[in-house]
Design a protein around this motif. Structure first.
Motif, PDB file in Angstrom:
ATOM      1  N   GLU A 182      -8.125   3.045  -2.721  1.00 18.82           N
ATOM      2  CA  GLU A 182      -8.496   3.543  -3.920  1.00 18.82           C
ATOM      3  C   GLU A 182     -10.019   4.334  -3.876  1.00 18.82           C
ATOM      4  O   GLU A 182     -10.570   4.342  -2.892  1.00 18.82           O
ATOM      5  CB  GLU A 182      -9.188   2.179  -4.770  1.00 18.82           C
ATOM      6  N   THR A 239      -4.602  -2.447   2.913  1.00 12.85           N
ATOM      7  CA  THR A 239      -3.919  -2.749   1.645  1.00 12.85           C
ATOM      8  C   THR A 239      -4.144  -1.548   0.720  1.00 12.85           C
ATOM      9  O   THR A 239      -4.981  -0.639   0.690  1.00 12.85           O
ATOM     10  CB  THR A 239      -4.514  -3.945   1.319  1.00 12.85           C
ATOM     11  N   ARG A 242       0.294   3.579  -3.129  1.00 14.05           N
ATOM     12  CA  ARG A 242      -0.442   4.948  -3.051  1.00 14.05           C
ATOM     13  C   ARG A 242       0.425   5.898  -2.282  1.00 14.05           C
ATOM     14  O   ARG A 242      -0.103   7.328  -2.374  1.00 14.05           O
ATOM     15  CB  ARG A 242      -1.366   4.457  -2.240  1.00 14.05           C
ATOM     16  N   ASP A 257      -5.828  -1.683  -1.987  1.00 17.68           N
ATOM     17  CA  ASP A 257      -7.574  -1.422  -2.326  1.00 17.68           C
ATOM     18  C   ASP A 257      -8.100  -0.711  -1.399  1.00 17.68           C
ATOM     19  O   ASP A 257      -9.004   0.241  -1.886  1.00 17.68           O
ATOM     20  CB  ASP A 257      -7.942  -2.738  -2.252  1.00 17.68           C
ATOM     21  N   ASP A 258      -7.808  -0.245  -0.234  1.00 17.32           N
ATOM     22  CA  ASP A 258      -8.377   0.481   0.867  1.00 17.32           C
ATOM     23  C   ASP A 258      -8.239   1.935   0.515  1.00 17.32           C
ATOM     24  O   ASP A 258      -8.827   2.599   1.043  1.00 17.32           O
ATOM     25  CB  ASP A 258      -7.866   0.168   2.177  1.00 17.32           C
ATOM     26  N   ALA A 307       0.732  -1.063   0.046  1.00 18.14           N
ATOM     27  CA  ALA A 307      -0.076   0.132  -0.103  1.00 18.14           C
ATOM     28  C   ALA A 307       0.797   1.276   0.091  1.00 18.14           C
ATOM     29  O   ALA A 307       0.552   2.282  -0.727  1.00 18.14           O
ATOM     30  CB  ALA A 307      -0.967   0.053   1.133  1.00 18.14           C
TER      31      ALA A 307
END
Length: 89
Positions: A87, A82, A40, A84-85, A36
């Motif tokens: 996005e 992760t 990100r 995805d959290d 992550a």
């Protein structure tokens, strides 16, 4: 910038950074994965400890907000964040 409530630590397996959120009498362990941070928060691959913790601290406000939202939606004793959290819908 807000500071973590307890000092963050790099996991022994170097797969993430652990930090804690304190809510009343409850302390929740949270993990933000290295994946992550790389995806990100622009963490360089194979970064050293200082680089990992620096990126974590720079992004802590956003990391904390995401952790708090996820915790509200799914209360638990241990939370993992992760890529995805982070996005945006």
């Amino acid at each position: 910038m807000e500071k973590p409530e307890l000092e963050p630590q790099i996991l022994a397996n170097r797969q993430g950074v652990s930090f804690w959120l304190v809510r009343g009498n409850t302390t929740v362990e949270c993990i933000v994965t290295i994946a992550a941070l790389e995806a990100r928060f622009w963490l360089e691959p194979r970064a050293g400890d200082a680089g990992i913790l620096g990126i974590f601290r720079d992004g802590y406000s956003r990391i904390r907000v995401i952790a708090e939202r996820k915790l509200l939606a799914h209360p638990c004793a241990r939370l993992e964040l992760t890529p995805d959290d982070f996005e945006r819908p």
